[in-house]
Write an enzyme that holds these catalytic residues in place. Structure first.
Site, PDB file in Angstrom:
ATOM      1  N   ARG A   1       5.282 -12.691   9.729  1.00 36.04           N
ATOM      2  CA  ARG A   1       6.004 -11.485   9.354  1.00 36.04           C
ATOM      3  C   ARG A   1       7.334 -11.408  10.082  1.00 36.04           C
ATOM      4  O   ARG A   1       7.550 -12.054  11.108  1.00 36.04           O
ATOM      5  CB  ARG A   1       5.175 -10.241   9.641  1.00 36.04           C
ATOM      6  CG  ARG A   1       4.834 -10.015  11.108  1.00 36.04           C
ATOM      7  CD  ARG A   1       4.181  -8.642  11.321  1.00 36.04           C
ATOM      8  NE  ARG A   1       3.166  -8.347  10.324  1.00 36.04           N
ATOM      9  CZ  ARG A   1       3.111  -7.208   9.634  1.00 36.04           C
ATOM     10  NH1 ARG A   1       3.985  -6.260   9.823  1.00 36.04           N
ATOM     11  NH2 ARG A   1       2.152  -7.001   8.777  1.00 36.04           N
TER      12      ARG A   1
ATOM     13  N   LYS B   1       4.467   0.674   9.392  1.00 39.06           N
ATOM     14  CA  LYS B   1       4.500   1.984   8.747  1.00 39.06           C
ATOM     15  C   LYS B   1       3.886   3.061   9.634  1.00 39.06           C
ATOM     16  O   LYS B   1       4.349   4.191   9.642  1.00 39.06           O
ATOM     17  CB  LYS B   1       3.791   1.909   7.398  1.00 39.06           C
ATOM     18  CG  LYS B   1       4.674   1.259   6.348  1.00 39.06           C
ATOM     19  CD  LYS B   1       4.034   1.305   4.977  1.00 39.06           C
ATOM     20  CE  LYS B   1       3.086   0.139   4.811  1.00 39.06           C
ATOM     21  NZ  LYS B   1       2.576  -0.001   3.454  1.00 39.06           N
TER      22      LYS B   1
ATOM     23  N   GLU C   1       0.871  -1.167   0.000  1.00 35.80           N
ATOM     24  CA  GLU C   1       0.000   0.000   0.000  1.00 35.80           C
ATOM     25  C   GLU C   1       0.911   1.220   0.000  1.00 35.80           C
ATOM     26  O   GLU C   1       1.813   1.311   0.839  1.00 35.80           O
ATOM     27  CB  GLU C   1      -0.878  -0.009   1.259  1.00 35.80           C
ATOM     28  CG  GLU C   1      -1.847   1.146   1.234  1.00 35.80           C
ATOM     29  CD  GLU C   1      -2.752   1.235   2.454  1.00 35.80           C
ATOM     30  OE1 GLU C   1      -2.740   0.309   3.283  1.00 35.80           O
ATOM     31  OE2 GLU C   1      -3.454   2.252   2.557  1.00 35.80           O
TER      32      GLU C   1
END
Ligand code: ATP
Ligand code: MG
Length: 559
Positions: free
Chosen positions: A260, A270, A35
């Site tokens: 992850r 982020k 994104e």
């Protein structure tokens, strides 16, 4: 011939099995779907290496797709930085650069189709009400009072949603699934919301935007993705991913989840990284202390070393914390082989060699990298006045200190043996500001013909020939392995000493030609990379990583 060993993990096993069973006509097509709401970080590198790596290994393809469905947080700057970072890491999406926003029209048509099938409805509940109606893990949800609108009414409302007749937040389009499902994601999830907001690609064409869960599976399907690899938190979303595609009866990729990357002393989200940038805790997205790809690049990390690290950590189904030392190990291993070694004095102490002729200059031969004789040698000037590291001298040396001290002899790397015969101190502060030494002319090159032993070899630079430089030393950005673990706020664990700037360092003259991005080993000090700030000014070096040999430990034990 023996096949080179390939990484094996559960994802590659699934794919190997799928190929064997001719699933998806034995095609392998992955995607990396960032994104564009921030810069990529080392966690994304893991996903990039995995998706592009698998495509390469199985002779498949990997798309770069921007998952740009939220106009509020997304920006062109992020799109450009992401492309640059993926390329820099060494991967190529060829002609397969896509944007979820390119599929908005198709997504809209599919949504209308779901409405016609009685599988979606326009809901007038507010966001808070939707949350309230959703229930909890222990309590089933309640049907929305708008759930049983007629197909005609829903189609009409949905069209008017698109036309912009209703304000933000007043209505949503929801999938009609099951408000009592054990999986909360299946309790009539929102598919579209109203957002009168300009999108960086579609401008003002749309005022309704699809939600991630709906947009993602449709995008994967349109692109013919076979294996949609994502992180573990989407495991509970997989039934929804499958539901949309099953209802629409379109090409159906399979979603596979992996754990992850979490790195000690680092935050990899982020949302948090944006805070560090916006609140000024760092100097920008590419601050060398940041775990962003651009930060690591500026710090001097090489793409191959990052890829090696990603390969080594592999993929697993359970979350874990990777020690940041492992990343640093791969960085060192790479630089050790290819960074030329030079001498640089970070905290200079002037040394006058009193028996060395004034105005004489010798060019001494130095080896560029003992790990790679092919890198050759260079000439290093030597003269009567040199600089050594302040830390390499002690007036009153403790027991384990073997470097220079009054009356003691040491070796100057590639040069001579010198002996300290005098000290000059600042009258006011008492600080040692200059040493007087004698040299032994018979030890040229750093070898003594009588095999006289010295216990230390120091790096140095010739004072009149040296170049002044700025050096930036970095420590972990956080003081705790898991920032915020105790306090709940990661910022309380920010390391106030994560950056140390040394403004008057002295480096070898061969560094006059160093260009931004060039990497060196400063002997005994670590690996350094020329910062882009250096252009047209005095050179600036970022310490990429320390050498981490016993030297660093001895240093510590003396403090
Ligand atoms: P963040 O948690 O940093 O906000 P994100 O998941 O929102 O990350 P995206 O841009 O959606 O960021 O991520 C693109 C891809 O990278 C996704 O497939 C995501 O699963 C993957 N990814 C993100 N963070 C990590 C991580 N720490 N380790 C491995 N893969 C990751
Ligand atoms: Mg995301």
């Amino acid at each position: 011939m023996v096949e080179p060993s390939k990484p094996v993990d559960f994802i590659r096993e699934i794919i190997t099995e799928d190929i064997k069973n001719n699933k998806y006509e034995s095609r392998v097509h992955t995607r990396f779907p960032p994104e564009p709401n921030g810069y990529l970080h080392i966690g994304h590198a893991k996903s990039i290496c995995l998706n592009f790596g698998i495509a390469n290994e199985f002779k498949g393809l990997c798309n770069l797709r921007f998952d740009d469905t939220n106009p509020i947080k997304e920006e062109i700057e992020y799109v450009e930085s992401i492309k640059e970072d993926v390329r820099w890491l060494g991967f190529d999406w060829e002609d397969r650069l896509f944007y979820a926003s390119d599929y908005f029209e198709q997504m809209y048509r599919y949504a209308a189709q779901l409405i016609k099938m009685g599988k979606a409805y326009v809901c007038d509940l507010s966001a808070d009400e939707i949350r309230e109606y959703r229930g909890t893990l222990y309590k089933p949800g309640k049907d929305s009072p708008y759930r049983n609108r007629s197909v005609e009414e829903n189609l009409d409302l949905f069209e008017r949603l698109r036309k912009g007749e209703f304000p933000d937040g007043s209505r949503t389009l929801r999938a009609k699934i099951d408000m009592s499902s054990g999986n909360i994601n299946m309790r009539d999830p929102v598919m579209y919301r109203i957002l009168h907001s300009e999108h960086h690609r579609t401008g003002n064409k749309w005022c309704i935007y699809p939600m991630y869960d709906y947009a993602h599976c449709i995008s994967d399907s349109i692109e013919g993705i076979t294996h949609s690899i994502c992180t573990l938190e989407f495991e509970d979303h997989r039934p929804l991913y499958d539901w949309f595609l099953d209802q629409l009866n379109v090409f159906h990729p399979q979603q596979i989840e992996f754990a992850r990357l979490n790195l000690s002393y680092t935050v990899l989200s982020k949302r948090r990284l944006i805070q560090l940038v916006q609140e000024g805790h760092v100097r920008g997205w590419d601050d060398p202390r940041m775990p962003t790809i651009s930060g690591l690049r500026r710090r001097g990390y090489a793409p191959g070393a990052i890829r090696n690290f990603c390969e080594r950590i592999g993929v697993a189904k359970r979350d874990s914390l990777v020690d940041i030392e492992l990343l640093e190990y791969y960085i060192r291993e790479d630089l050790n082989k290819r960074a030329p070694r030079v001498m640089a004095v970070l905290r200079p102490l002037k040394v006058v060699i009193i028996n060395y002729p004034e105005n004489q200059v010798e060019e001494l031969e130095a080896i560029n990298n003992p790990e790679d004789p092919g890198m050759g040698t260079r000439k290093v000037p030597f003269s009567r006045v040199i600089y050594i590291e302040h830390d390499d001298f002690r007036e009153d040396p403790p027991k384990q200190f073997f470097r220079l001290a009054p009356g003691r002899e040491v070796r100057l790397r590639y040069a001579y043996y010198i002996t300290c015969v005098g000290i000059v101190k600042d009258e006011k502060t008492g600080e040692v500001v200059e040493l007087h030494c004698t040299y032994d002319p018979k030890t040229r090159g750093g070898d003594s013909p009588d095999r006289r032993k010295v216990k230390a070899t120091l790096h140095w630079v010739s004072a009149p020939h040296s170049i002044e430089a700025e050096v930036r030393l970095y420590a972990h950005l956080f003081t705790k392995p898991i920032p915020g673990e105790e306090s709940g706020d990661f910022k309380t664990d920010l390391n106030p000493k994560s950056l140390e700037i040394l403004k008057s360092c002295c480096v070898e003259p061969c560094l006059a030609d160093a260009k931004p991005g060039d990497r060196y080993q400063f002997e005994r000090q670590g690996y350094f990379c020329v910062d882009p700030d250096s252009i047209d000014k005095k050179p600036v070096f970022n310490r990429t990583v320390t050498l981490k040999d016993t030297w660093a430990k001895i240093e510590k034990s003396l403090k």
